[in-house]
Design an enzyme around this catalytic site. Structure first.
Site, short mmCIF file in Angstrom:
data_model
loop_
_atom_site.label_atom_id
_atom_site.label_comp_id
_atom_site.label_asym_id
_atom_site.label_seq_id
_atom_site.Cartn_x
_atom_site.Cartn_y
_atom_site.Cartn_z
N HIS A 73 41.45 40.50 37.12
CA HIS A 73 42.12 39.20 37.03
C HIS A 73 42.98 38.91 38.27
O HIS A 73 43.40 37.79 38.48
CB HIS A 73 42.94 39.07 35.74
CG HIS A 73 44.20 39.86 35.69
ND1 HIS A 73 44.32 41.05 35.02
CD2 HIS A 73 45.43 39.62 36.22
CE1 HIS A 73 45.56 41.51 35.13
NE2 HIS A 73 46.25 40.65 35.85
N ASP A 122 38.47 44.62 32.88
CA ASP A 122 39.47 44.10 33.83
C ASP A 122 39.68 45.09 34.97
O ASP A 122 40.70 45.78 35.06
CB ASP A 122 40.78 43.83 33.10
CG ASP A 122 41.78 43.07 33.96
OD1 ASP A 122 41.37 42.51 34.99
OD2 ASP A 122 42.97 43.03 33.59
N SER A 214 50.29 43.93 37.85
CA SER A 214 48.86 43.91 37.58
C SER A 214 48.06 44.71 38.60
O SER A 214 48.26 44.57 39.80
CB SER A 214 48.34 42.48 37.58
OG SER A 214 48.52 41.86 36.34
#
Length: 270
Positions: A73, A122, A214
């Site tokens: 992402h 992901d 992230s």
């Protein structure tokens, strides 16, 4: 209708841990973290990601002299990535030991079965435009062959110190969590934990990863092997003690090998 329902549930239950940089003046961190020392995590990568007219912040891990692993992402639909190796003080682009490389679309590899609506698969890879020379501040991390519950792990990043923070941490942060059974996370994220390719982890005293973390590393606190990467957390906030979701690196060793040729992994992660 089913797809819309899934999107709404994910929006309500979880947030990806990327951080939008409308201005690159950040001072946020792993929640309840500690300052890292120079060279303590030489595999940590700070990513400044080009998104239209602005930028976003993510983390990553150096896994060889030319490959970085991060969250899908962080990479999906981006026009380019600025890769900061050997970074400790996020704003100090001239700090000793830092190397900055620019990567275009051709160097970005998002997992082919990544599903953005529910953050499945992901994981993504970045190929650097040139091989980097290893040093005290730049070294790769070993991939873990397996992971387990009740494993003490270290999460590393420049993410938010508080949910409503506006800036990134001046110094790289880290804190210790413990992996827990997926059933504990199914209560908070019923869709996101319907698979074994994610790790559920939580910390004591509200320790947590947060937005801006992230794609950053989750490593075994004992062996230092890379067991996961930061994927998502609770939409209720990072400082409330909710568990977080991490992409399970051992689940993607075959794909990583197919793309990068890297086949070695660390079997002793306890």
């Amino acid at each position: 209708m089913l797809k819309l329902t899934l999107v709404l549930l994910v929006t309500l239950l979880a947030i990806s841990c990327a951080f939008d940089l409308s201005e690159f003046t950040i001072d946020t961190r792993v929640v309840q973290g500690e300052n890292a020392a120079r060279g303590q995590f030489p595999y940590y990568i700070f990513l400044k990601i080009k998104l239209g007219e602005g930028y976003a912040a993510c983390g990553g891990s150096l896994i060889s002299d030319e490959w970085v692993v991060t969250a899908a992402h962080c990479l999906k639909g981006v026009s380019g990535v600025e890769v900061h190796l050997g970074s400790l003080k996020v704003k100090d682009v001239n700090e000793e030991g830092r190397v900055v490389l620019s990567v275009g679309k051709e160097g970005i590899h998002v997992h082919p079965r990544y599903v953005q609506a529910v953050l499945w698969n992901d994981i993504g890879l970045i190929k650097l435009p040139q091989k980097v020379e290893f040093s005290k501040t730049i070294k790769p991390v070993k991939l873990a062959c397996s992971s387990s519950k009740n494993l003490a792990v270290t999460v590393i990043g420049n993410g938010l110190m508080k949910t409503d923070s506006k800036e990134l941490a001046p110094i790289l942060q880290f804190t210790t969590l413990k992996t827990v059974p997926l059933t504990q996370c199914l209560v908070e994220y019923p869709i996101l934990f319907l698979r074994k390719s994610v790790i559920c982890a939580r910390g004591v005293q509200q320790k947590s990863s947060c937005k801006g973390d992230s794609g950053g590393p989750l490593v075994s606190a004992q062996s230092g092997a890379l067991v996961g990467l930061t994927s998502f957390g609770s939409a209720h906030g990072c400082h409330l003690g909710y568990p977080q979701g991490y992409t399970n690196i051992p689940s993607y060793l075959q794909w990583i090998q197919e793309v990068t040729g890297i086949s070695d992994c660390e079997s002793n992660v306890q």
